[in-house]
Design an enzyme around this catalytic site. Structure first.
Site, PDB file in Angstrom:
ATOM      1  N   HIS A 107       2.652   1.059  -2.518  1.00  0.00           N
ATOM      2  CA  HIS A 107       2.729   2.099  -3.551  1.00  0.00           C
ATOM      3  C   HIS A 107       1.652   1.827  -4.591  1.00  0.00           C
ATOM      4  O   HIS A 107       1.351   0.685  -4.905  1.00  0.00           O
ATOM      5  CB  HIS A 107       4.113   2.084  -4.232  1.00  0.00           C
ATOM      6  CG  HIS A 107       4.397   3.351  -4.951  1.00  0.00           C
ATOM      7  ND1 HIS A 107       3.929   3.575  -6.226  1.00  0.00           N
ATOM      8  CD2 HIS A 107       5.035   4.475  -4.569  1.00  0.00           C
ATOM      9  CE1 HIS A 107       4.308   4.789  -6.605  1.00  0.00           C
ATOM     10  NE2 HIS A 107       4.972   5.356  -5.616  1.00  0.00           N
TER      11      HIS A 107
ATOM     12  N   ASP B 237       9.805   6.535   0.992  1.00  0.00           N
ATOM     13  CA  ASP B 237       9.776   7.197   2.306  1.00  0.00           C
ATOM     14  C   ASP B 237      10.277   6.328   3.441  1.00  0.00           C
ATOM     15  O   ASP B 237      10.402   6.794   4.572  1.00  0.00           O
ATOM     16  CB  ASP B 237       8.340   7.638   2.605  1.00  0.00           C
ATOM     17  CG  ASP B 237       7.896   8.729   1.645  1.00  0.00           C
ATOM     18  OD1 ASP B 237       6.817   8.573   1.030  1.00  0.00           O
ATOM     19  OD2 ASP B 237       8.643   9.699   1.484  1.00  0.00           O
TER      20      ASP B 237
HETATM   21  C1  SDX Z   1       4.733   8.492  -1.900  1.00  0.00           C
HETATM   22  O1  SDX Z   1       2.276   8.111  -6.124  1.00  0.00           O
HETATM   23  C2  SDX Z   1       3.530   8.293  -5.957  1.00  0.00           C
HETATM   24  O2  SDX Z   1       4.327   8.067  -6.867  1.00  0.00           O
HETATM   25  C3  SDX Z   1       3.913   8.760  -4.563  1.00  0.00           C
HETATM   26  C4  SDX Z   1       5.399   8.853  -4.296  1.00  0.00           C
HETATM   27  C5  SDX Z   1       6.043   9.936  -5.120  1.00  0.00           C
HETATM   28  O3  SDX Z   1       7.255   9.831  -5.349  1.00  0.00           O
HETATM   29  O4  SDX Z   1       5.341  10.941  -5.424  1.00  0.00           O
HETATM   30  O5  SDX Z   1       5.994   7.614  -4.601  1.00  0.00           O
HETATM   31  C6  SDX Z   1       5.665   9.184  -2.836  1.00  0.00           C
HETATM   32  O6  SDX Z   1       3.730   9.058  -1.538  1.00  0.00           O
HETATM   33  C7  SDX Z   1       5.060   7.084  -1.461  1.00  0.00           C
HETATM   34  C8  SDX Z   1       3.923   6.444  -0.599  1.00  0.00           C
HETATM   35  C9  SDX Z   1       4.071   6.979   0.817  1.00  0.00           C
HETATM   36  N1  SDX Z   1       2.908   6.561   1.632  1.00  0.00           N
HETATM   37  C10 SDX Z   1       3.016   5.620   2.591  1.00  0.00           C
HETATM   38  O7  SDX Z   1       4.037   4.992   2.819  1.00  0.00           O
HETATM   39  C11 SDX Z   1       1.749   5.448   3.422  1.00  0.00           C
HETATM   40  C12 SDX Z   1       1.436   3.961   3.587  1.00  0.00           C
HETATM   41  N2  SDX Z   1       1.091   3.427   2.284  1.00  0.00           N
HETATM   42  C13 SDX Z   1      -0.322   3.343   1.945  1.00  0.00           C
HETATM   43  O8  SDX Z   1      -1.179   4.218   2.545  1.00  0.00           O
HETATM   44  C14 SDX Z   1      -0.603   2.939   0.504  1.00  0.00           C
HETATM   45  O9  SDX Z   1       0.205   1.882   0.206  1.00  0.00           O
HETATM   46  C15 SDX Z   1      -0.452   3.995  -0.578  1.00  0.00           C
HETATM   47  C16 SDX Z   1      -1.193   5.256  -0.234  1.00  0.00           C
HETATM   48  C17 SDX Z   1       0.978   4.307  -0.813  1.00  0.00           C
HETATM   49  C18 SDX Z   1      -1.046   3.388  -1.858  1.00  0.00           C
HETATM   50  O10 SDX Z   1      -2.383   3.209  -1.632  1.00  0.00           O
HETATM   51  P1  SDX Z   1      -3.340   2.542  -2.732  1.00  0.00           P
HETATM   52  O11 SDX Z   1      -2.613   2.295  -4.002  1.00  0.00           O
HETATM   53  O12 SDX Z   1      -4.604   3.368  -2.778  1.00  0.00           O
HETATM   54  O13 SDX Z   1      -3.604   1.113  -2.152  1.00  0.00           O
HETATM   55  P2  SDX Z   1      -4.785   0.770  -1.144  1.00  0.00           P
HETATM   56  O14 SDX Z   1      -4.840   1.801  -0.047  1.00  0.00           O
HETATM   57  O15 SDX Z   1      -6.018   0.502  -1.953  1.00  0.00           O
HETATM   58  O16 SDX Z   1      -4.242  -0.591  -0.502  1.00  0.00           O
HETATM   59  C19 SDX Z   1      -4.382  -1.848  -1.196  1.00  0.00           C
HETATM   60  C20 SDX Z   1      -4.445  -2.894  -0.085  1.00  0.00           C
HETATM   61  C21 SDX Z   1      -5.494  -2.576   0.993  1.00  0.00           C
HETATM   62  O17 SDX Z   1      -5.845  -3.803   1.593  1.00  0.00           O
HETATM   63  P3  SDX Z   1      -7.263  -4.486   1.139  1.00  0.00           P
HETATM   64  O18 SDX Z   1      -8.352  -3.427   1.367  1.00  0.00           O
HETATM   65  O19 SDX Z   1      -7.079  -4.830  -0.332  1.00  0.00           O
HETATM   66  O20 SDX Z   1      -7.415  -5.692   2.034  1.00  0.00           O
HETATM   67  O21 SDX Z   1      -3.179  -2.921   0.618  1.00  0.00           O
HETATM   68  C22 SDX Z   1      -3.375  -2.506   1.970  1.00  0.00           C
HETATM   69  C23 SDX Z   1      -4.711  -1.800   2.022  1.00  0.00           C
HETATM   70  O22 SDX Z   1      -5.281  -1.919   3.318  1.00  0.00           O
HETATM   71  N3  SDX Z   1      -2.274  -1.603   2.275  1.00  0.00           N
HETATM   72  C24 SDX Z   1      -1.592  -1.599   3.420  1.00  0.00           C
HETATM   73  C25 SDX Z   1      -0.581  -0.620   3.254  1.00  0.00           C
HETATM   74  N4  SDX Z   1      -0.697  -0.072   2.045  1.00  0.00           N
HETATM   75  C26 SDX Z   1      -1.734  -0.670   1.432  1.00  0.00           C
HETATM   76  N5  SDX Z   1      -1.733  -2.311   4.558  1.00  0.00           N
HETATM   77  C27 SDX Z   1      -0.848  -2.042   5.551  1.00  0.00           C
HETATM   78  N6  SDX Z   1       0.150  -1.137   5.468  1.00  0.00           N
HETATM   79  C28 SDX Z   1       0.303  -0.404   4.336  1.00  0.00           C
HETATM   80  N7  SDX Z   1       1.280   0.512   4.246  1.00  0.00           N
END
Ligand code: SDX
Length: 392
Positions: A271, A328
């Protein structure tokens, strides 16, 4: 000339507005709507009560809540011509795409723009949106199934109506399960608002051009559809199903999620704001156990979800990045137990998030926010002379 422009991809460190609606503390895992803790609201309030709180700023008295529920009923009839638009879609169309289109189409039948300064007009627009959106959201499912469309029953409650609109068939009365309705009401509360998330920011920026409320909500539906946002609840179930079909080897999928060369992410994890447990996930996880027990459903995907959570929470990669289950991760397990098809999961998220979108749109408009128009840092070609086509 402008001062130095700093780029902040994904607005990770940019505040887009001041808002009095929802408070998040990512470190402490705190979520409050208008100052009230999500745990209290999920436990003691109902979805329309929370919708009223988000939009109008105060918990309603019982008289105000009853009036709100009745005023919504004035607008639950959707123009019959909307069916022509619905029938233009192939049955295989994703419900979120249909919902976004139908929401925008509501403008055609309600063309008068809202004078946000006029409290009565704004109140009516809120009731109209809450009433019509629920009906058209369920129509996306009815179309997909080839079922006849249902109408809102003004003698029943809002969430009861959702279940009827979705599942009642002409072949006989729908048997309402009060435990299912209570769980759904709680889920809608947990999804109702979440400060400046991707879809809410979309609703605010579209509304900042003074586009109408239906047009702004329609844009929010499209933003929510993405698998990185609300679409994650569908992606989680598909991931759990894939793990199940691959013999339930969660460790293999955790490895995949860590592999930089593999685009696979653990859906339902991570998140932007919560660097601790998502308080909603905690509540939904418990609700999942309760609902499945109440329904006598023993879903192997719930066991896989729990194993996946356990392995990931112990894994250095996830711990180093503060990746925890989000809203989710468990919600789809409950929807599935209720017989709701996976393509409808994000539509349910949209129904829950609707009052938050309305509240944020209203706040943005009444506080006279300027049109959203960010700047950029230009990295394209320097000035160059035009070349005629024969010289290229
Ligand atoms: C919702 O914003 C809100 O409040 C949203 C929400 C709402 O109520 O409106 O809460 C609802 O959308 C919840 C999130 C649902 N999405 C997912 O579950 C999809 C999987 N999650 C990710 O794609 C990610 O965690 C996000 C999109 C939720 C957040 O992305 P960020 O903050 O842009 O973080 P990032 O992509 O920069 O990741 C940081 C690091 C990265 O690794 P490095 O490049 O630092 O090595 O964490 C890793 C990412 O690769 N990472 C993950 C991961 N999520 C982040 N690695 C594996 N699996 C994951 N799920």
């Amino acid at each position: 000339a402008t001062g130095a422009i700093t780029i902040d991809p994904g607005y990770k460190n940019t505040g887009s507005c001041k808002s009095a609606i929802t408070f998040l503390d990512g470190e402490e895992g705190i979520l409050r709507y208008r100052g009230y803790a999500i745990e209290d609201l999920a436990d003691k309030a109902n979805f329309l009560e929370v919708s009223y709180l988000l939009v109008f700023g105060e918990l309603p008295t019982s008289a105000q809540l009853e009036k709100f529920e009745n005023d919504i009923r004035k607008y639950t009839l959707v123009n019959e011509e909307m069916k022509t638009i619905l029938e233009g879609f192939p049955r295989t169309a994703h419900p979120m795409g249909v919902l976004s289109a139908l929401t925008s189409a509501l403008t055609a039948f309600n063309p008068k723009s809202v004078n946000v300064e006029n409290e009565k007009e704004m109140y009516e627009a809120v009731c109209k949106t809450m009433g019509k959106f629920l009906v058209i959201a369920t129509w996306t499912f009815r179309r997909r199934m080839g079922y006849p469309l249902n109408y809102y029953d003004n003698t029943k409650g809002y969430v009861d109506n959702f279940m009827r609109l979705m599942f009642e068939l002409p072949t006989g009365p729908y048997k309402m399960d009060s435990k299912v309705v209570a769980a759904l009401d709680k889920l809608f509360i947990l999804h109702a608002d979440h400060e400046q998330n991707c879809s809410t920011s979309t609703v605010r920026i579209v509304g900042s051009s003074h586009a109408g409320l239906f047009a702004s909500i329609s844009a929010g539906v499209s933003a929510l559809w993405g698998p990185l946002h609300g679409g994650a609840n569908q992606a989680v179930l598909e991931m759990l199903q894939e793990i199940h079909d691959n013999g339930g080897d969660v460790a293999k999928f955790v490895l995949k999620a860590k592999d930089k060369d593999d685009p696979f992410r653990l859906m339902g994890f991570g998140h932007r704001v919560y660097k601790n447990f998502d308080p909603r996930a905690t509540i939904i996880k418990k609700a999942a156990d309760d609902v499945l027990t109440a329904l006598g459903v023993d879903d192997p995907l719930l066991d896989i979800a729990k194993q996946l959570e356990k392995v990931a929470l112990e894994d250095e990669y996830f711990k180093a990045r503060n990746l925890y289950p989000n809203v989710d991760f468990y919600s789809g397990i409950i929807y599935r137990a209720m017989g709701i098809p996976v393509e409808m999961f994000t539509v349910l998220f949209a129904i829950g998030r609707l009052p938050g979108w309305i509240a944020q749109w209203k706040e943005m408009r009444t506080s006279k926010e300027p049109i959203g128009r960010p700047r950029q840092v230009y990295t394209g070609s320097p000035s160059r002379a035009f070349k005629n086509i024969q010289d290229r």
